[in-house]
Design a protein around this motif. Structure first.
Motif, PDB file in Angstrom:
ATOM      1  N   GLU A   1      96.480 -10.948 -69.005  1.00 12.33           N
ATOM      2  CA  GLU A   1      97.396 -11.369 -68.512  1.00 12.33           C
ATOM      3  C   GLU A   1      98.435 -10.678 -68.013  1.00 12.33           C
ATOM      4  N   MET A   2      98.948  -9.489 -68.618  1.00  8.50           N
ATOM      5  CA  MET A   2      99.865  -8.359 -68.222  1.00  8.50           C
ATOM      6  C   MET A   2      99.345  -7.701 -67.052  1.00  8.50           C
ATOM      7  N   THR A   3      97.953  -7.426 -66.896  1.00 10.34           N
ATOM      8  CA  THR A   3      97.496  -6.769 -65.661  1.00 10.34           C
ATOM      9  C   THR A   3      97.511  -7.701 -64.846  1.00 10.34           C
ATOM     10  N   GLY A   4      97.529  -9.020 -64.541  1.00 13.88           N
ATOM     11  CA  GLY A   4      97.598  -9.875 -63.513  1.00 13.88           C
ATOM     12  C   GLY A   4      99.135  -9.749 -62.963  1.00 13.88           C
ATOM     13  N   ARG A   5     100.169  -9.341 -63.762  1.00 13.20           N
ATOM     14  CA  ARG A   5     101.348  -9.389 -63.683  1.00 13.20           C
ATOM     15  C   ARG A   5     101.807  -8.179 -62.835  1.00 13.20           C
ATOM     16  N   VAL A   6     101.076  -7.142 -63.553  1.00 16.03           N
ATOM     17  CA  VAL A   6     101.504  -5.478 -63.212  1.00 16.03           C
ATOM     18  C   VAL A   6     100.864  -5.057 -61.713  1.00 16.03           C
ATOM     19  N   LEU A   7      99.581  -5.500 -61.823  1.00 19.27           N
ATOM     20  CA  LEU A   7      98.887  -4.955 -60.503  1.00 19.27           C
ATOM     21  C   LEU A   7      99.580  -5.137 -59.315  1.00 19.27           C
ATOM     22  N   PRO A   8      99.987  -6.634 -59.002  1.00 17.65           N
ATOM     23  CA  PRO A   8     100.535  -7.077 -57.698  1.00 17.65           C
ATOM     24  C   PRO A   8     102.006  -6.358 -57.492  1.00 17.65           C
ATOM     25  N   PHE A   9     102.540  -6.119 -58.544  1.00 22.14           N
ATOM     26  CA  PHE A   9     103.894  -5.629 -58.261  1.00 22.14           C
ATOM     27  C   PHE A   9     103.570  -3.896 -57.897  1.00 22.14           C
TER      28      PHE A   9
ATOM     29  N   ARG B   1     103.431   0.283 -53.537  1.00 24.88           N
ATOM     30  CA  ARG B   1     102.635   1.069 -52.813  1.00 24.88           C
ATOM     31  C   ARG B   1     102.638   0.842 -51.204  1.00 24.88           C
ATOM     32  N   ALA B   2     102.763  -0.577 -51.302  1.00 21.32           N
ATOM     33  CA  ALA B   2     103.016  -0.916 -49.613  1.00 21.32           C
ATOM     34  C   ALA B   2     104.243  -0.535 -49.051  1.00 21.32           C
ATOM     35  N   ARG B   3     105.291  -0.334 -49.971  1.00 24.99           N
ATOM     36  CA  ARG B   3     106.515  -0.111 -49.276  1.00 24.99           C
ATOM     37  C   ARG B   3     106.637   1.598 -49.394  1.00 24.99           C
ATOM     38  N   GLY B   4     105.715   2.086 -49.788  1.00 24.40           N
ATOM     39  CA  GLY B   4     105.619   3.639 -49.286  1.00 24.40           C
ATOM     40  C   GLY B   4     106.090   4.620 -50.566  1.00 24.40           C
ATOM     41  N   CYS B   5     106.257   3.733 -51.914  1.00 26.25           N
ATOM     42  CA  CYS B   5     106.279   4.390 -53.173  1.00 26.25           C
ATOM     43  C   CYS B   5     105.056   5.035 -53.548  1.00 26.25           C
TER      44      CYS B   5
ATOM     45  N   ILE C   1      99.909   5.711 -62.606  1.00 26.04           N
ATOM     46  CA  ILE C   1      99.637   4.795 -63.808  1.00 26.04           C
ATOM     47  C   ILE C   1      98.765   6.003 -65.008  1.00 26.04           C
ATOM     48  N   GLY C   2      99.409   5.767 -66.209  1.00 27.38           N
ATOM     49  CA  GLY C   2      98.668   6.516 -67.390  1.00 27.38           C
ATOM     50  C   GLY C   2      97.904   5.649 -68.021  1.00 27.38           C
ATOM     51  N   ASP C   3      96.460   5.812 -68.238  1.00 23.38           N
ATOM     52  CA  ASP C   3      95.739   4.764 -68.960  1.00 23.38           C
ATOM     53  C   ASP C   3      94.832   5.497 -70.079  1.00 23.38           C
ATOM     54  N   PRO C   4      94.742   4.978 -71.174  1.00 20.23           N
ATOM     55  CA  PRO C   4      93.627   5.565 -72.183  1.00 20.23           C
ATOM     56  C   PRO C   4      92.411   4.771 -72.080  1.00 20.23           C
ATOM     57  N   GLY C   5      91.950   4.204 -70.922  1.00 22.03           N
ATOM     58  CA  GLY C   5      90.747   3.747 -70.811  1.00 22.03           C
ATOM     59  C   GLY C   5      90.620   2.039 -71.218  1.00 22.03           C
ATOM     60  N   ARG C   6      91.788   1.385 -70.990  1.00 22.63           N
ATOM     61  CA  ARG C   6      91.912  -0.051 -70.939  1.00 22.63           C
ATOM     62  C   ARG C   6      90.937  -0.599 -70.095  1.00 22.63           C
ATOM     63  N   PRO C   7      90.064  -1.780 -70.465  1.00 27.03           N
ATOM     64  CA  PRO C   7      89.131  -2.364 -69.603  1.00 27.03           C
ATOM     65  C   PRO C   7      89.644  -3.254 -68.420  1.00 27.03           C
ATOM     66  N   TYR C   8      90.949  -3.535 -68.459  1.00 25.73           N
ATOM     67  CA  TYR C   8      91.520  -4.214 -67.675  1.00 25.73           C
ATOM     68  C   TYR C   8      92.003  -3.490 -66.281  1.00 25.73           C
ATOM     69  N   LEU C   9      92.216  -2.210 -66.348  1.00 28.26           N
ATOM     70  CA  LEU C   9      92.510  -1.665 -65.217  1.00 28.26           C
ATOM     71  C   LEU C   9      91.449  -1.252 -64.178  1.00 28.26           C
TER      72      LEU C   9
ATOM     73  N   TRP D   1      96.056   8.221 -63.360  1.00 28.51           N
ATOM     74  CA  TRP D   1      95.600   7.784 -62.048  1.00 28.51           C
ATOM     75  C   TRP D   1      96.657   7.572 -61.010  1.00 28.51           C
ATOM     76  N   ARG D   2      96.230   7.945 -59.822  1.00 28.57           N
ATOM     77  CA  ARG D   2      97.071   7.733 -58.527  1.00 28.57           C
ATOM     78  C   ARG D   2      96.560   6.442 -57.874  1.00 28.57           C
ATOM     79  N   MET D   3      97.623   5.570 -57.284  1.00 25.63           N
ATOM     80  CA  MET D   3      97.307   4.533 -56.350  1.00 25.63           C
ATOM     81  C   MET D   3      97.219   5.090 -54.986  1.00 25.63           C
TER      82      MET D   3
END
Length: 219
Positions: free
Chosen positions: A160-168, A173-177, A181-189, A216-218
């Protein structure tokens, strides 16, 4: 981490100081944080002494592997952050926000919906003698603020949280930022759409062992 909680409630700084202990995260000994050695005891205190904890555990009272990896990455590579404006998404304890300032960020916005977190960020910033951090609540349903860099530690911990975070993050990123992302191997990323910037072995927040954690770098 990002999690549920009232957006306008104010938690006294004295509560954070009284019910936590000051520790240095294993991977980021340059920073001191108020953390909980007894999470259950802290949660009970949040219900009684602080007038209600809400539905979530005190995620703000730990230095999570994703945040530690991000903080280490910024401190070891200050060119990523020096003289830039930064959004720390799901700030929790404020570890990454503090590291960003120590690494040379011009200004940091620390976002977390949990009012305990927002107080903890200020307390921990003061503990480290850091200025230039402002705090805000949930930003995920808004347009990303005008910053140069977005950092997000361990924010994809459930579907659920991934579904909110990734679009944000995609909007940022689309705006140039730049987005890290720091991630310890979560399966949803969705690791396949990201590029690894750094990898660390981070001691577990609870119990023995280490957690392989990637910044990770987007693209």
């Amino acid at each position: 981490m990002i999690h549920g909680g009232p957006a306008t409630r104010v938690v006294p700084a004295g509560f954070v100081r009284a019910y936590t202990q000051v520790r240095r995260p294993s991977l980021v000994p340059e920073v001191r944080l108020h953390v909980a050695d007894d999470v259950v005891g802290l949660w009970e205190a949040m219900e009684t002494a602080a007038g209600g904890a809400g539905e979530e555990p005190p995620f703000w009272a730990a230095a999570w592997p994703g945040g530690q990896a991000l903080a280490r990455c910024l401190l070891d590579g200050p060119a990523t952050v020096v003289d830039r404006t930064v959004l720390d998404l799901g700030s929790g304890s404020g570890l990454v926000a503090i590291a960003a300032v120590l690494a040379g960020a011009r200004r940091v916005l620390a976002s977390d919906v949990d009012p305990f977190s927002r107080t903890a960020v200020g307390v921990n910033a003061g503990l480290n003698g850091v200025r230039g951090i402002s705090v805000t609540g949930d930003v995920l349903d808004r347009e990303p603020p005008a910053v140069d860099l977005v950092v997000a530690g361990d924010v994809c911990y459930d579907r659920e949280m991934t579904g909110r975070v990734l679009p944000f993050l995609d909007r940022a990123r689309a705006r140039g930022c730049e987005v890290l992302i720091g991630d310890p191997g979560r399966p949803y990323l969705p690791h396949e759409r990201l590029g690894a910037a750094a990898v660390y072995e981070v001691p577990e927040t609870e119990g023995p062992g280490v957690r392989r954690t990637t910044v990770w770098r987007m693209p």
